[in-house]
Design an enzyme around this catalytic site. Structure first.
Site, short mmCIF file in Angstrom:
data_model
loop_
_atom_site.label_atom_id
_atom_site.label_comp_id
_atom_site.label_asym_id
_atom_site.label_seq_id
_atom_site.Cartn_x
_atom_site.Cartn_y
_atom_site.Cartn_z
N LYS A 11 0.83 -1.21 0.00
CA LYS A 11 0.00 0.00 0.00
C LYS A 11 0.86 1.26 0.00
O LYS A 11 0.53 2.26 -0.67
CB LYS A 11 -0.94 -0.01 1.21
CG LYS A 11 -2.07 -1.03 1.07
CD LYS A 11 -2.99 -1.05 2.28
CE LYS A 11 -4.12 -2.05 2.09
NZ LYS A 11 -5.03 -2.10 3.25
N HIS A 13 -1.88 -9.12 11.59
CA HIS A 13 -2.74 -7.94 11.65
C HIS A 13 -3.55 -7.94 12.95
O HIS A 13 -3.70 -6.89 13.59
CB HIS A 13 -3.68 -7.92 10.44
CG HIS A 13 -2.95 -7.71 9.14
ND1 HIS A 13 -3.59 -7.66 7.93
CD2 HIS A 13 -1.63 -7.54 8.87
CE1 HIS A 13 -2.71 -7.47 6.96
NE2 HIS A 13 -1.52 -7.41 7.51
#
Length: 314
Positions: free
Chosen positions: A140, A272
């Site tokens: 990202k 995560h």
């Protein structure tokens, strides 16, 4: 006089968040264009969804990410491009394909706002993320650098935890259903997390695209009523059901150690979860001047509370 609505092209429209962005764009009255990729092949479900979008007023634009000229031509028909390409490893993971999109936007030269596919944690704050989960944030950030190097006007959307993935299961991994007897609690269960209904993600994303205050900034979707600890979420469910669950606590080192027995996709997901529920990466910072908070920008939006959300699973 009302401002004319931007023409919006949505890439990844049949995906989990993409379909919600299409719905929000149509609901807000934007001329809505949906990329129809020839690669759809024999995926009848996706084709039927695209045809449903068309029936609701969207315009299907046929172009492939591998056809640079066709992609540029598609982009020249619109003012705003929103990408919702998948970035989760347990389904499909296509984030780096957005580099082709960035190049086409650069060549087209007419786009006044690009929203790349992020919609989760802010990758700029995840520089110390554990392997292999950091791959998502690294990719990202690579897309962000390409956007900014090309001087493309942009907005980044940090939507925190998608409610359907985190709330009904009380934040348990490998299931989407509510626990019946026992529930695992991460650490002491007191780390604050923002949970957001996925339809609200679509609404806030579309609200931002014509807003000058969100230009070249990150918007964070942080509904204060949905800022909950895992313990608070469990308590809400217990009150709704009238049934107490047995809790067992999972220390952080034990949680990370379990990674070694998992496949790659689950290792990414576990990493995560560690940052969210042990480190508090969604709530341990102030937004600052480089960003804005969506519920403050658009107080007219009636977002879904997690009390309402959980009732759907009763």
């Amino acid at each position: 006089m009302a401002m004319e609505k931007s023409r919006v092209l949505i890439v990844g429209a049949t995906g989990y968040i993409g379909r919600r962005i299409v719905a929000a764009s149509l609901a807000e009255g934007h001329p809505t264009y949906v990329l129809l990729r020839p690669e759809i092949g024999l995926d009848i479900d996706k084709l039927q969804m695209l045809l449903a979008f068309k029936a609701q007023g969207a315009r299907l634009v046929e172009a492939s990410l591998d056809d640079h000229e066709g992609l540029v031509a598609a982009i020249r028909q619109v003012d705003v491009v929103v990408s919702a390409m998948s970035g989760v490893h347990f389904r499909s993971h296509n984030l780096m394909l957005q580099l082709k999109l960035v190049e086409a936007i650069k060549i087209a030269g007419n786009v006044k706002r690009f929203v790349p596919s992020e919609f989760g944690m802010d990758p700029s704050r995840m520089g110390n993320a554990v392997e292999p989960g950091r791959v998502t944030f690294d990719e990202k950030m690579a897309i962000r650098r390409a956007i900014e190097d090309a001087n493309i006007p942009h907005t980044y959307v940090s939507a925190n935890c998608f409610a359907a993935y985190f709330c009904p299961n009380l934040c348990q991994m490998k299931t989407l259903l509510p626990p019946k007897e026992r529930v695992g609690v991460y650490g002491d269960g007191n780390v604050k997390v923002f949970f957001v209904d996925e339809n609200d993600v679509g609404t806030y994303t579309i609200k931002s695209i014509d807003d000058p205050t969100t230009l070249n900034k990150t918007i964070y979707i942080r509904p204060q009523d949905n800022c909950l600890t895992q313990n608070e979420l469990i308590t809400k469910w217990e009150k709704l059901t009238g049934k107490s669950l047995e809790k067992f606590h999972i220390p952080g080192d034990e949680f990370l150690a379990s990674m070694k027995d998992l496949d790659f996709a689950n290792q990414v997901g576990l990493g995560h979860y560690y940052h969210i529920f042990y480190e508090g990466c969604l709530t341990n910072f102030e937004i600052g001047d480089s960003g804005a908070e969506a519920t403050q920008l658009y107080p007219q939006v009636q977002y879904t509370s997690m009390d309402e959300f959980l009732k759907r699973y009763m």
